[in-house]
Design an enzyme around this catalytic site. Structure first.
Site, PDB file in Angstrom:
ATOM      1  N   HIS A 176       0.787  -1.277  -0.011  1.00  0.00           N
ATOM      2  CA  HIS A 176       0.111   0.241   0.190  1.00  0.00           C
ATOM      3  C   HIS A 176       0.914   1.262  -0.212  1.00  0.00           C
ATOM      4  O   HIS A 176       1.762   1.191   0.733  1.00  0.00           O
ATOM      5  CB  HIS A 176      -1.036   0.073   1.109  1.00  0.00           C
ATOM      6  CG  HIS A 176      -0.609  -0.012   2.485  1.00  0.00           C
ATOM      7  ND1 HIS A 176      -0.240   1.087   3.235  1.00  0.00           N
ATOM      8  CD2 HIS A 176      -0.194  -1.127   3.225  1.00  0.00           C
ATOM      9  CE1 HIS A 176       0.153   1.032   4.355  1.00  0.00           C
ATOM     10  NE2 HIS A 176       0.325  -0.398   4.629  1.00  0.00           N
ATOM     11  N   ASP A 211       5.853   2.020   6.735  1.00  0.00           N
ATOM     12  CA  ASP A 211       4.529   1.354   6.626  1.00  0.00           C
ATOM     13  C   ASP A 211       3.800   1.948   5.578  1.00  0.00           C
ATOM     14  O   ASP A 211       2.942   3.204   6.021  1.00  0.00           O
ATOM     15  CB  ASP A 211       3.820   1.268   7.910  1.00  0.00           C
ATOM     16  CG  ASP A 211       2.403   0.882   8.009  1.00  0.00           C
ATOM     17  OD1 ASP A 211       2.190   0.363   6.813  1.00  0.00           O
ATOM     18  OD2 ASP A 211       1.928   0.866   9.160  1.00  0.00           O
ATOM     19  N   GLU A 233      -5.417   1.540   2.560  1.00  0.00           N
ATOM     20  CA  GLU A 233      -5.042   0.294   3.519  1.00  0.00           C
ATOM     21  C   GLU A 233      -5.339   0.723   4.885  1.00  0.00           C
ATOM     22  O   GLU A 233      -5.882  -0.086   5.740  1.00  0.00           O
ATOM     23  CB  GLU A 233      -3.756  -0.319   3.313  1.00  0.00           C
ATOM     24  CG  GLU A 233      -3.601  -1.630   3.657  1.00  0.00           C
ATOM     25  CD  GLU A 233      -2.919  -1.592   5.278  1.00  0.00           C
ATOM     26  OE1 GLU A 233      -2.759  -2.612   5.841  1.00  0.00           O
ATOM     27  OE2 GLU A 233      -2.633  -0.557   5.745  1.00  0.00           O
ATOM     28  N   GLU A 234      -4.672   1.976   5.288  1.00  0.00           N
ATOM     29  CA  GLU A 234      -4.888   2.296   6.651  1.00  0.00           C
ATOM     30  C   GLU A 234      -6.316   2.653   7.159  1.00  0.00           C
ATOM     31  O   GLU A 234      -6.516   2.725   8.297  1.00  0.00           O
ATOM     32  CB  GLU A 234      -3.836   3.506   6.929  1.00  0.00           C
ATOM     33  CG  GLU A 234      -2.443   3.411   6.738  1.00  0.00           C
ATOM     34  CD  GLU A 234      -1.625   2.228   7.582  1.00  0.00           C
ATOM     35  OE1 GLU A 234      -2.390   1.846   8.410  1.00  0.00           O
ATOM     36  OE2 GLU A 234      -0.510   2.030   7.571  1.00  0.00           O
ATOM     37  N   ASP A 245       4.185  -6.145   3.523  1.00  0.00           N
ATOM     38  CA  ASP A 245       3.624  -4.938   4.345  1.00  0.00           C
ATOM     39  C   ASP A 245       4.818  -5.297   5.573  1.00  0.00           C
ATOM     40  O   ASP A 245       5.397  -6.058   5.686  1.00  0.00           O
ATOM     41  CB  ASP A 245       2.193  -5.165   5.020  1.00  0.00           C
ATOM     42  CG  ASP A 245       1.716  -3.569   5.281  1.00  0.00           C
ATOM     43  OD1 ASP A 245       2.479  -2.670   5.621  1.00  0.00           O
ATOM     44  OD2 ASP A 245       0.549  -3.609   5.244  1.00  0.00           O
ATOM     45  N   HIS A 300       3.626   3.195  13.127  1.00  0.00           N
ATOM     46  CA  HIS A 300       2.590   4.237  13.137  1.00  0.00           C
ATOM     47  C   HIS A 300       3.008   5.292  13.977  1.00  0.00           C
ATOM     48  O   HIS A 300       2.415   6.116  14.869  1.00  0.00           O
ATOM     49  CB  HIS A 300       1.308   3.856  13.726  1.00  0.00           C
ATOM     50  CG  HIS A 300       0.380   3.065  12.580  1.00  0.00           C
ATOM     51  ND1 HIS A 300      -1.008   2.897  12.421  1.00  0.00           N
ATOM     52  CD2 HIS A 300       0.687   2.422  11.425  1.00  0.00           C
ATOM     53  CE1 HIS A 300      -1.503   2.376  11.570  1.00  0.00           C
ATOM     54  NE2 HIS A 300      -0.363   1.846  10.925  1.00  0.00           N
TER      55      HIS A 300
END
Lengths: 330, 346
Positions: free
Chosen positions: A62, A163, A193-194, A216, A302
């Site tokens: 992603h 990410d 995606e998130e 990922d 994150h």
């Protein structure tokens, strides 16, 4: 590969606003592919035609990163925000964010003492240096990403948005290094995606692949007092067995393991308690798709400073190239 | 006024028949085809006047409203219940409800102030301590009138509050009968595009009807219409009102269910500005709409949500401005007219 990762991680591209990162990736892959297109939800879909005797394979990484969306502009020109993806409020304060047009904002809490006791996004604002509502009103509905430079730590690297720009880099390198493949391979640089695996779901529906593999990051359990997880930096790409959204197709998982062992590529097995990847969405389209995932162990996911090991990324490329250069059965 | 009938109609999630019948009657002579699908969605089709291939446009509004479901009948004839969709426990006591399409009246039991100790006055009664009282003397008497699984909705009369200014109205179920009013008004026009008006079921239970309706229709693009959160009453802090009543249709940029298609947002803004129609943005990040289900259908559908701001939704009585309703219809008519050409350019 580090130059590529630096380029990819520093580009702006929160969920739903992937135009800039999509164009960056397009420029890297355009010359290498047989077909290239953008679908309804903004997924960049790149095809490398197979010779024969292989499968229709979808690889997904992603493009989008987590961010914030401006939800209100107050009288004095301060901006309030809502999350885009899984934001940890603690990591925001004192940091900077960027808008699509490059405008920078600073994130500050209303009251530091209160914030320490109870970190709450509602008690935080973005300051773009505006002097009043008039000047800032146009920002309502705009989306910001973190600002943080890529830093080379030697064997390891740290950056925002590893990410999943590390996954995008692995896909690009795989495309570069893969000579002829029997498989008809669709490299999907997916969107959103998130916020719920949305781009992967619609692109997989459109492609209807026979095999789906996501690339990922996954969480590393190798830091002080980390939750008990086997994954660690530098021990090789992770072959996903299970996460909170998916049980990997056992045949596909076994082919990955056999390939790694046959080529002397280090690997680790991944069981992830929290989180999921595009493979979860791919697995459930139409009447089901055998799906798996190659993950890169990542610390501080994150946050604006995620960290991965370059050996893991390079070995992930080796694993994918070795898997895809020959026919396989599931 | 169709909105008045829509507001009065009985239609909690999974029991939308009455709303569907009402809409089918209103649309029958204005559309080319009318179908009800397996989940109860009413799908009306209006063929476009343009040359083939025509854009396939889906507009969606959900028929269902939040309500109650009777779950047990007590010895004394009182009725236990659960909520269908999101309703706060504290809004329930002492409200009038009607049970079933026969509209058996009842009241949600609540103790009067005389019997309430000071500390109890600040407490919210949890739903398992509440019951609907239909005036029955016994379990047997109640069983004659009500079955487990019967639905109830708030007993609220629609009223026009003033002909001037905001031209405000009050009533129940503006979420999303207001959207149904917008969508049905579009059936009056002629458009170059093929128009599918989808009145969907079970939105309040997880966007369920829209999910299958979008799959069936397979649209090129979609608009969802909502009666949405409006929180513009005075507040101590300088915080977002989510939307404001009287300031025109509210365009969703992003909510919990989807990120709106940028091209459709820009098209709506362009059309609104060209036609002098007021508009506003809904506070991003709040709520979910059918667009969330529609945009993920098949290989993806560009979608956006346009809403009429409604105060006090998911309560017994909501309030909205008919000016906002008119402006939303005007914006959508002009947008549908502009669509084929503008979409090709986008």
């Amino acid at each position: 590969m580090k130059d590529l990762i630096k380029k990819l991680t520093e580009v702006y591209g929160p969920s739903g606003h992937e135009e800039q990162i999509r164009e960056t990736i397009r420029a890297e892959v355009e010359a290498l592919v047989d077909e290239i297109r953008v679908d309804t939800l903004g997924n960049l879909i790149v095809r490398k035609k197979g010779t024969s005797g292989g499968k229709k394979v979808m690889l997904a990484a992603h493009m989008d990163e987590i961010g914030l969306i401006i939800s209100y502009v107050d009288e004095k020109g301060f901006l309030r925000a809502q999350p885009v993806g899984g934001i940890d409020v603690m990591t925001l304060v004192g940091g900077r964010v960027q808008f699509a047009d490059g405008t920078i904002g600073v994130i500050a809490p209303e009251n530091r003492g209160e914030f320490r006791k109870e970190p709450d996004l509602a008690r935080v604002y973005v300051d773009i240096g505006a002097t009043g509502r008039e000047e800032a009103q146009g920002r309502l509905g705009q989306v910001v990403s973190f600002v943080r430079p890529f830093t080379d730590l030697g064997r390891r690297i740290t950056a925002k948005a590893l990410d999943d720009r590390i996954g995008c880099a692995v896909l690009i390198q795989t495309l570069r290094q893969l000579a002829d493949s029997p498989h008809d391979i669709y490299f999907v640089f997916s969107t959103q995606e998130e916020v719920g695996l949305r781009g992967a779901r619609t692109s997989a529906y459109g492609l209807q692949p026979e095999v789906g593999i996501a690339v990922d990051i996954t969480m590393a359990g190798d830091t002080p007092e980390a939750p008990k997880m086997a994954m660690k930096l530098g021990a090789g790409p992770c072959v996903k067995v299970m996460d909170s959204g998916m049980l990997s197709h056992p045949g596909l998982k076994d082919r990955m393991i056999e390939t790694a062992e046959a080529h002397g590529i280090p690997y680790q097995l991944e069981v992830l308690a929290g989180g999921s990847t595009d493979a979860t969405a791919i697995q459930l389209v139409h009447s089901g798709v055998p799906a798996g995932c190659v993950s890169i162990a990542c610390r501080y996911h994150h946050t604006p400073s995620e960290m991965v090991d370059m050996d893991d990324a390079q070995n992930a490329v080796r694993l994918l190239v070795a898997l895809l250069e020959k026919p396989f059965e599931l | 006024m169709l909105l008045e009938d829509l507001s009065h109609a009985f239609g909690p999630s999974g029991c939308e028949d009455e709303v569907r019948r009402l809409l089918a009657r209103a649309l029958r002579d204005k559309v080319d085809d009318l179908q009800t699908d397996a989940l109860g969605n009413l799908i009306a089709f209006k063929q476009g006047t343009g040359t083939q291939p025509r854009l396939k446009v889906m507009v969606d509004a959900h028929m269902d409203e939040v309500g109650l479901m009777i779950t047990r009948i007590e010895k004394n004839g009182l009725l236990g219940f659960r909520v269908v969709g999101g309703i706060l426990d504290r809004l329930l006591p002492a409200k009038g409800v009607v049970i079933g399409q026969k509209r058996l009246p009842g009241v949600i039991a609540a103790p009067p102030v005389h019997l309430t100790k000071p500390e109890q006055r600040r407490q919210v009664l949890p739903i398992d301590q509440l019951a609907v009282d239909i005036g029955a003397n016994s379990e047997d008497e109640a069983r004659e009138l009500v079955k487990i699984g019967d639905y109830a909705v708030f007993d609220t009369r629609f009223q026009v509050l003033g002909e001037d200014g905001l031209h405000a109205v009050k009533g129940k179920a503006f979420d999303d009968r207001m959207g149904c009013a917008v969508a049905s008004a579009l059936a009056d026009g002629e458009y170059a595009v093929d128009l599918y008006l989808s009145f969907s079921t079970q939105e309040e239970m997880g966007l369920r009807g829209a999910m299958v309706a979008a799959y069936r229709i397979g649209p090129d693009l979609a608009f969802a219409f909502e009666g949405t959160v409006c929180d513009d009453i005075p507040k101590k802090e300088d915080v977002s009102p989510t939307t404001e009543m009287g300031k025109g249709p509210a365009i969703t940029v992003m909510d919990r269910s989807f990120v709106a298609d940028q091209r459709l947002i820009h098209l709506l803004i362009e059309v609104a500005e060209a036609n002098g129609i007021p508009y506003q943005f809904k506070q991003p990040g709040v709520g979910s709409t059918d667009a969330g289900a529609i945009h993920l259908s098949r290989a993806g559908v560009p979608a956006v949500t346009v809403s009429v701001p409604c105060r006090y939704i998911h309560t017994p009585v909501s309030m909205a401005s008919l000016n906002d309703l008119d402006h939303t219809v005007a914006l959508m008519r002009a947008t549908l007219a502009a669509l084929p050409e503008k979409w090709r350019a986008a």
